[in-house]
Design a protein around this motif. Sequence first.
Motif, PDB file in Angstrom:
ATOM      1  N   ARG A 192      20.075  42.531   5.323  1.00  0.00           N
ATOM      2  CA  ARG A 192      19.388  43.286   4.555  1.00  0.00           C
ATOM      3  C   ARG A 192      19.784  44.854   5.267  1.00  0.00           C
ATOM      4  O   ARG A 192      19.766  45.719   4.462  1.00  0.00           O
ATOM      5  CB  ARG A 192      18.009  43.066   4.714  1.00  0.00           C
ATOM      6  N   ASP A 202      10.046  45.390   9.516  1.00  0.00           N
ATOM      7  CA  ASP A 202       9.051  45.984   8.341  1.00  0.00           C
ATOM      8  C   ASP A 202       9.752  44.829   7.027  1.00  0.00           C
ATOM      9  O   ASP A 202      11.158  45.399   6.730  1.00  0.00           O
ATOM     10  CB  ASP A 202       9.497  47.468   8.050  1.00  0.00           C
ATOM     11  N   GLU A 203       9.172  43.976   6.835  1.00  0.00           N
ATOM     12  CA  GLU A 203       9.615  43.185   5.824  1.00  0.00           C
ATOM     13  C   GLU A 203      10.091  43.771   4.351  1.00  0.00           C
ATOM     14  O   GLU A 203      10.919  43.576   3.628  1.00  0.00           O
ATOM     15  CB  GLU A 203       8.636  41.717   5.547  1.00  0.00           C
ATOM     16  N   LYS A 204       9.102  44.659   3.871  1.00  0.00           N
ATOM     17  CA  LYS A 204       9.211  45.556   2.848  1.00  0.00           C
ATOM     18  C   LYS A 204      10.593  46.172   2.951  1.00  0.00           C
ATOM     19  O   LYS A 204      11.321  46.347   1.989  1.00  0.00           O
ATOM     20  CB  LYS A 204       7.768  46.340   2.484  1.00  0.00           C
ATOM     21  N   GLU A 205      10.818  47.003   3.699  1.00  0.00           N
ATOM     22  CA  GLU A 205      12.080  47.848   3.729  1.00  0.00           C
ATOM     23  C   GLU A 205      13.270  46.983   4.243  1.00  0.00           C
ATOM     24  O   GLU A 205      14.269  47.224   3.738  1.00  0.00           O
ATOM     25  CB  GLU A 205      11.675  49.032   4.706  1.00  0.00           C
TER      26      GLU A 205
END
Length: 376
Positions: A203, A152-155
Amino acid sequence: MSVKYQLNSKENQEYQKLLREELLTFGKRFPSEGGASYYLGDDGTPWTDRPRETWITCRMAHVYSIGKMLGYDGCGELAEVAIKGISEELYDSKSSGWYAGLTADGDILSGKQCYAHAFVILAGTSGYLAKITGAKELLDKALKLYDEKFWDEKEGLAVDTWNTDFTELSSYRGLNANMHTVEAFLAVADALSDDKYRVRAGRIIDRVITWAKDNNWRIPEHFTSDWTPDFDCNIDNKADQFKPYGATPGHGIEWARLITQWAKSTFKKDEGEAKSYIDAAVNLYNTAISDAWCREGEPGIAYTTDWDGNPVVKDRMHWTLAEAINTSAVLAIVTSEKKYSDDYAMFMEYLDNCVHDKVNGSWFHQLDDKNNVIGT
């Protein structure tokens, strides 16, 4: 304490070598005819009546790839069999991705797990480094699938579980799969010289450190779909195998090692930047050891604690000891603090006295809080 347990002593290196050779010998009967891994009994006999699971097969591919790189005869062939099993009988050619596993009768275990897919990446990476046939193709396929279905790139985090045909995503979010994603991403970043995966690992690590710092350095494991910690998850089933209630000290220890590895590989020329992450790793490790080691008067690491650090499931699992040995060694080298080399010696002594099965050449999987071997 015996010099046998002291980090980097000749005697300790000899003991490590013995353990390594025993384990590689013990596990060599893992492959089924199609390559997927059986569970093994206490003497290494395959349990053919149990499922053949993807995550276990991937770990076998990883281990025997390392065995080949270390020069042990026969390991390359075993790694190749495992890679073949992952690539063929455990792969879903219809919906893509990897089954959770197969039953003894060859039926599919339902669901597509991020946990298992992270291990496919690790197996492909290790096989690639060991020059195992088919490993690079497996790795390329696994990375592509993982990007499409789990990242999940957004998270900046990974989702957890889909149904078998990838049409329904579970609302559960978990850090166990993300922890092994970090492990896999760090391996890929090094093997392929692709820092995209190191950045992704960072991240995940940033989120984990924030959650842990806000919770007295005890990491929440379970989350809702919007990544809100679910502190009461499985409060009525505290000993769940993969989603136990409370904090898991072994994971705090494991995260400490992975965070240190990430920081040292990311900030090679900026010791100050790395230090803040290593300080976080130290806090995670020290909290886990304080909470779980020898709390009931007997040595060993309790499996889980509540959110105040009191042991809940007091059994000692072999994997938590493996993580403690690894992480104490890493922190001893990185920090040069005697405390961690002393811890390492303490853990090695406990391994020798309580966990090392000297008859069968393995490690006892689970002991109770009095260090009696139990068969659960």
